[in-house]
Design a protein around this motif. Structure first.
Motif, PDB file in Angstrom:
ATOM      1  N   ALA A 106     -11.893  -3.943 -33.291  1.00  0.00           N
ATOM      2  CA  ALA A 106     -11.038  -4.764 -34.572  1.00  0.00           C
ATOM      3  C   ALA A 106     -11.564  -3.989 -35.916  1.00  0.00           C
ATOM      4  N   GLN A 107     -13.028  -4.081 -35.210  1.00  0.00           N
ATOM      5  CA  GLN A 107     -13.914  -3.184 -36.973  1.00  0.00           C
ATOM      6  C   GLN A 107     -13.048  -2.108 -37.015  1.00  0.00           C
ATOM      7  N   PHE A 108     -12.661  -1.059 -35.920  1.00  0.00           N
ATOM      8  CA  PHE A 108     -12.714   0.283 -36.292  1.00  0.00           C
ATOM      9  C   PHE A 108     -10.870   0.666 -37.182  1.00  0.00           C
ATOM     10  N   SER A 114     -20.716   4.031 -34.972  1.00  0.00           N
ATOM     11  CA  SER A 114     -21.620   4.173 -35.215  1.00  0.00           C
ATOM     12  C   SER A 114     -21.593   4.696 -37.243  1.00  0.00           C
ATOM     13  N   ALA A 115     -21.479   5.069 -37.279  1.00  0.00           N
ATOM     14  CA  ALA A 115     -22.431   5.788 -38.741  1.00  0.00           C
ATOM     15  C   ALA A 115     -21.352   5.120 -39.817  1.00  0.00           C
ATOM     16  N   ILE A 116     -20.282   4.272 -39.584  1.00  0.00           N
ATOM     17  CA  ILE A 116     -19.312   3.588 -40.426  1.00  0.00           C
ATOM     18  C   ILE A 116     -19.957   2.042 -39.654  1.00  0.00           C
ATOM     19  N   ASP A 117     -21.053   1.677 -39.234  1.00  0.00           N
ATOM     20  CA  ASP A 117     -21.491   0.641 -38.934  1.00  0.00           C
ATOM     21  C   ASP A 117     -19.880  -0.521 -38.114  1.00  0.00           C
ATOM     22  N   ASP A 136     -14.741   8.526 -45.233  1.00  0.00           N
ATOM     23  CA  ASP A 136     -14.353   8.597 -45.909  1.00  0.00           C
ATOM     24  C   ASP A 136     -12.932  10.024 -45.868  1.00  0.00           C
ATOM     25  N   ALA A 137     -12.300  10.923 -46.103  1.00  0.00           N
ATOM     26  CA  ALA A 137     -10.974  11.633 -45.367  1.00  0.00           C
ATOM     27  C   ALA A 137     -11.798  12.367 -44.877  1.00  0.00           C
ATOM     28  N   LYS A 138     -12.860  12.960 -44.522  1.00  0.00           N
ATOM     29  CA  LYS A 138     -12.954  13.525 -43.358  1.00  0.00           C
ATOM     30  C   LYS A 138     -12.791  12.699 -42.160  1.00  0.00           C
ATOM     31  N   LEU A 139     -13.365  11.853 -42.428  1.00  0.00           N
ATOM     32  CA  LEU A 139     -14.025  10.886 -41.075  1.00  0.00           C
ATOM     33  C   LEU A 139     -12.725   9.742 -40.510  1.00  0.00           C
ATOM     34  N   ARG A 140     -11.916   9.774 -41.573  1.00  0.00           N
ATOM     35  CA  ARG A 140      -9.906   9.194 -41.243  1.00  0.00           C
ATOM     36  C   ARG A 140      -9.510  10.083 -40.146  1.00  0.00           C
ATOM     37  N   ARG A 141      -9.507  11.269 -40.874  1.00  0.00           N
ATOM     38  CA  ARG A 141      -8.576  12.464 -40.117  1.00  0.00           C
ATOM     39  C   ARG A 141      -9.800  12.395 -38.795  1.00  0.00           C
ATOM     40  N   ARG A 142     -10.637  11.429 -38.570  1.00  0.00           N
ATOM     41  CA  ARG A 142     -11.199  12.071 -37.354  1.00  0.00           C
ATOM     42  C   ARG A 142     -11.206  10.500 -36.583  1.00  0.00           C
ATOM     43  N   MET A 143     -10.925   9.680 -37.043  1.00  0.00           N
ATOM     44  CA  MET A 143     -10.370   8.076 -36.043  1.00  0.00           C
ATOM     45  C   MET A 143      -9.237   8.622 -36.101  1.00  0.00           C
TER      46      MET A 143
END
Length: 313
Positions: free
Chosen positions: A260-262, A252-255, A299-306
């Motif tokens: 699909a949206q993820f 939800s932090a990236i809406d 951001d780059a940090k959240l991309r790594r988390r994904m």
């Protein structure tokens, strides 16, 4: 560019009507992805024009019988939803069977002229065959000129790229490019990117297929080449693998409201990616896809988390 003289007032009214029908309120503050002030646009490096970060592919999904009225109505609704929710770039190819014909017929049936960015391909060998095929594509689409013409999977690319350079100089197309798919022929694609004046490349990039990050995406940034990401859902494989798993609360932090949206927000958050082109044969899935084109990006940090999250499932 053709089809860019749409009345904004009229379009806004139509967006409101469709949004209400789909259960969204475009006038609300930041409570959902349909806040059009947060539409994600990406710059085409070769001339600074912008396009929405979520486009539409047509492989398989639009390759239907154009005489099947029921199937055609569904595709018309898909296109209508795509445009009303902010889409512009549609990608097709002669390789996709009847897809170009179906797109053209659906476009002709829309009540209003959309903000269309028409992207298709040449997929044949030889200069004469290529010219005939590209002109046929333009006629099937029903446009005065194709915005982006690409050499599909590098087939006879030297011959066709020479033609595309001439056509671009003459104003017959606006952009030129080359494509690969399924993560193939990356070395050859890199060589072309390093030596040819490309506006676009198209390649496979998604949450699991990330080889392009190693060289091709940095090279695109270095050379000022826009990138279309095909197979964003790995041909449906990402849904088969992850859709039964819970979407993380922090999405939800990236809406993100669905997988699909993820998947799509991971792709378009890479700084080299211009537009992801998911394909669908369902209106509901189109609405989900278009949601990725609004709101916050990782951001780059959240991309790594994904990435770590899906690897752990």
């Amino acid at each position: 560019m053709q089809n860019r003289n749409f009345s904004l007032t009229r379009r806004r009214l139509l967006q409101q009507v469709v949004a209400l029908a789909l259960g969204f309120n475009l006038n609300l503050p930041r409570t959902g992805w349909a806040d059009t002030s947060q539409k994600i646009l990406r710059r085409i490096p070769s001339n600074n024009e912008t396009v929405p970060a979520i486009g539409m592919g047509t492989w398989l999904t639009f390759g239907i019988d154009p005489d099947d009225a029921s199937q055609m109505r569904v595709r018309e609704k898909i296109l209508h939803t795509f445009f009303e929710l902010g889409g512009e770039l549609i990608d097709s190819s002669p390789m996709y069977g009847s897809a170009e014909e179906v797109v053209g017929k659906c476009l002709a049936r829309l009540d209003e002229t959309p903000d269309l960015f028409a992207a298709t391909k040449v997929w044949t060998s030889g200069w004469r065959a290529g010219v005939r095929q590209m002109e046929r594509s333009r006629v099937l689409w029903g446009v005065e000129r194709v915005d982006l013409m690409q050499v599909h999977n590098l087939l006879d690319w030297e011959t066709h790229l020479a033609t595309l350079k001439e056509w671009k100089a003459a104003g017959r197309i606006r952009y030129l490019g080359v494509t690969t798919s399924h993560g193939r022929r990356h070395s050859e694609l890199a060589r072309i990117m390093e030596t040819e004046p490309l506006d676009f490349v198209q390649l496979t990039y998604n949450l699991l297929d990330r080889e392009a990050e190693q060289h091709l995406l940095p090279l695109a940034q270095e050379r000022g080449i826009a990138v279309l990401a095909n197979r964003p859902f790995q041909g449906g494989g990402l849904f088969s693998r992850f859709a039964s798993q819970p979407l993380p609360d922090w999405a939800s932090a990236i809406d993100c409201e669905n997988w699909a949206q993820f998947f799509l927000k991971f792709i378009i958050s890479h700084p080299a990616i211009t537009c992801a082109i998911p394909a669908t044969s369902k209106v509901a899935h189109m609405r989900e896809n278009m949601g990725a084109g609004y709101g916050r990006l990782p951001d780059a940090k959240l991309r790594r988390r994904m990435s770590e999250y899906v690897r752990g499932l």
